[in-house]
Design an enzyme around this catalytic site. Structure first.
Site, PDB file in Angstrom:
ATOM      1  N   GLU A   1      43.869   0.491  26.559  1.00 12.66           N
ATOM      2  CA  GLU A   1      44.671  -0.685  26.191  1.00 12.66           C
ATOM      3  C   GLU A   1      44.189  -1.938  26.925  1.00 12.66           C
ATOM      4  OE1 GLU A   1      46.535  -0.336  23.700  1.00 12.66           O
ATOM      5  OE2 GLU A   1      47.862  -2.078  23.680  1.00 12.66           O
TER       6      GLU A   1
ATOM      7  N   HIS B   1      39.639  -2.028  21.247  1.00 10.68           N
ATOM      8  CA  HIS B   1      39.585  -0.553  21.329  1.00 10.68           C
ATOM      9  C   HIS B   1      38.261  -0.050  20.762  1.00 10.68           C
ATOM     10  CE1 HIS B   1      43.656   0.239  22.669  1.00 10.68           C
ATOM     11  NE2 HIS B   1      44.202  -0.388  21.659  1.00 10.68           N
TER      12      HIS B   1
ATOM     13  N   HIS C   1      42.617  -7.123  18.599  1.00  8.26           N
ATOM     14  CA  HIS C   1      43.148  -6.044  19.436  1.00  8.26           C
ATOM     15  C   HIS C   1      42.423  -4.725  19.144  1.00  8.26           C
ATOM     16  CE1 HIS C   1      46.466  -3.892  21.613  1.00  8.26           C
ATOM     17  NE2 HIS C   1      46.075  -2.902  20.835  1.00  8.26           N
ATOM     18  N   GLU C   2      42.395  -4.354  17.872  1.00 15.68           N
ATOM     19  CA  GLU C   2      41.772  -3.071  17.525  1.00 15.68           C
ATOM     20  C   GLU C   2      40.272  -3.114  17.790  1.00 15.68           C
ATOM     21  OE1 GLU C   2      43.739  -0.692  17.248  1.00 15.68           O
ATOM     22  OE2 GLU C   2      45.561  -1.851  16.859  1.00 15.68           O
TER      23      GLU C   2
HETATM   24 ZN    ZN Z   1      46.279  -0.882  21.463  1.00 13.12          ZN
END
Ligand code: ZN
Length: 500
Positions: free
Chosen positions: A292, A266, A262-263
């Site tokens: 996101e 980003h 997830h990170e």
């Molecule tokens: Zn996030």
């Protein structure tokens, strides 16, 4: 007075540099700061943020931006820089200093009251602080200005260009599609259990595996790093200095793997900004929702897919020969994709997650419109939890008090999570059309072609266009729940053996 673009650019660069140092001090605060330094760091950050604000509202910057806005000879990117910074500055200028100060005080009060209320599991202890915060945020919304919809002015701070009139029909339709889907999955004859439960996974080996994942994803560890923190996040100072964090839990390795992916989503976005945009307002995502979309695309659409684990599961099994003994790819995929209506948003699966968001969005609208007495908020929360997810929080801590956002005054933030999910599915569909062998590539662990496609079409664009315009440009249409729902129906229909 600054009447050349280079002198305006120098001011933009200064602001970005200050923002970068604020990012560094914040990252450090969440990772390595010694406990006794907390007070000192709060002062340092407040001073830096004050400097940033001062530079931003400086009337000379306002004059330079007004001059530049009238210069038709500027290049398209330069005009975009002027537009983006003008937008940020206009919002900052409109809020009186007394209100800025009152909001900061209400935040620290709100946080303290929220912590106490959580400890005693009683919403009523948080209510006065929330009431004060809501009054100030309404005042701030009016200071920003709006067309009669106060919530728009707050939403604008996280999702520029998005409006309640655009968002509500999409989220309501999404809600109406998800409620029966959740019920069908709960009643499916084939239920999916979690074979990882009760096993222990060495945290050092988990860490090693997250680094392998970062490498495969193409996250540049010479232009960033990964560390540990209680709540994983992405920060940093510059596209060449992107800081990710992850969380290691001996009993739940999925937490580390999916936090890292997830990170990294980003982080790849941040690392992918165009070099020509470094130290300018264009080296930024146009919205939280679009940011996101990148994390969700990698974490969920790619990272929880069968194709992805066909390549990575054998490697995972090698890294955890004992802990994964007897667990095969099917069992692991089931553990990673189990749908189960639950009380806590941050632990929710892909199918139920957006219902948690819709609930919050609906309550926020009522609160900002002053249409819901605060004493009735817990009941309104619980009633919606029953109606949307079929579960009832046993206490306020597991219900209305679970998120920090309202204590922090962040009304308008929650919908960006849902937008991220919707945009992620639409972007992935577009990538599938552009990369005919995408599934084959994922099966072989080749993640770089997808990263490159995102880099060209999303990351390098920076803040040239508002989020929905960029989505329109890349996918051929704007915000829609169609791609996301089709994605859920296909994936979870197959996993649970039902027609959704
Ligand atoms: Zn996030």
């Amino acid at each position: 007075m600054d009447r050349t673009f280079p002198s305006l650019l120098a001011r933009m660069q200064e602001l970005k540099d200050l923002g970068g140092v604020i990012g560094l001090a914040t990252w450090d605060q969440e990772t390595y700061l010694p406990a006794k330094a907390e007070g000192a760091r709060a002062h340092q950050l407040s001073t830096l943020q004050g400097l940033y604000h001062e530079r931003l509202v400086d009337p000379r910057l306002g004059e330079a931006l007004a001059w530049a806005a009238g210069q038709k000879t500027l290049e398209a990117d330069q005009q975009a820089m002027v537009r983006v910074l003008t937008h940020e500055r206009d919002r900052a200028v409109r809020v009186p200093q007394a209100l800025v100060k009152a909001l900061a005080e209400a935040q620290s009060h709100g946080l303290a009251a929220w912590r106490q209320a959580r400890k005693e599991k009683r919403f009523s202890l948080f209510q006065p602080a929330l009431e004060r915060m809501l009054a100030l945020r309404r005042e701030q919304a009016d200071a920003y200005g709006h067309d009669g919809e106060r919530y728009d002015a707050l939403l604008e701070g996280y999702e520029p260009g998005m409006r309640v009139s655009r968002l509500t029909p999409v989220l309501t339709a999404l809600r109406e599609a998800l409620i029966p889907m959740v019920a069908t999955l709960a009643a499916a004859p084939r239920q999916v259990d979690n074979p990882l439960e009760g096993r222990r996974f060495d945290t050092e080996a988990q860490w090693g595996f997250t680094l392998k994942l970062l490498e495969a994803l193409g996250f540049d560890l010479e232009a960033g790093r990964q560390d540990r923190s209680i709540h994983p996040f992405t920060g940093g100072t510059h596209p060449q200095d992107v800081r990710l964090t992850t969380r290691l839990d001996e009993t739940n390795p999925l937490s580390a793997f999916f936090s890292t992916i997830h990170e990294a989503g980003h982080g790849l976005y941040e690392q992918g900004f165009d070099e020509a945009h470094y130290r300018t307002p264009l080296a930024a995502a146009p919205s939280m929702g679009l940011h996101e979309s990148q994390s969700r695309l990698w974490e969920n659409v790619v990272g929880r897919s069968r194709a992805f684990w066909e390549h990575f599961f054998p490697r995972l099994a090698q890294a955890f020969p004992e802990a994964l003994a007897g667990v095969g790819l099917e069992g692991f995929l089931a553990a990673a994709n189990r749908v189960s209506p639950s009380l806590i948003r941050t632990e929710a699966d892909e199918v139920t997650y957006n219902l948690h968001i819709v609930l919050r969005y609906e309550l926020e609208l009522l609160l900002i419109h002053d249409e819901l007495p605060l004493s009735e908020v817990p009941a309104a929360w619980n009633e919606r939890m029953r109606r949307y997810l079929g579960v009832t929080p046993p206490d306020d801590c597991l219900g209305v008090l679970q998120d920090i956002h309202w204590a922090w005054g962040e009304f308008g933030y929650f919908p960006t999570y849902a937008l991220g999910n919707l945009y992620s599915a639409s972007l992935f569909r577009a990538a599938e059309r552009a990369l005919p062998d995408l599934t084959g590539q994922l099966r072989r662990g080749e993640l770089l072609p997808l990263r490159e496609w995102l880099r060209v079409h999303v990351h390098r664009q920076g803040y040239r266009l508002p989020a929905e315009a960029l989505i329109q440009q890349v996918t051929g249409r704007g915000l829609t729940d169609t791609d996301f729902l089709a994605y859920l129906r296909e994936k979870y229909g197959a996993l649970y053996g039902v027609k959704l």
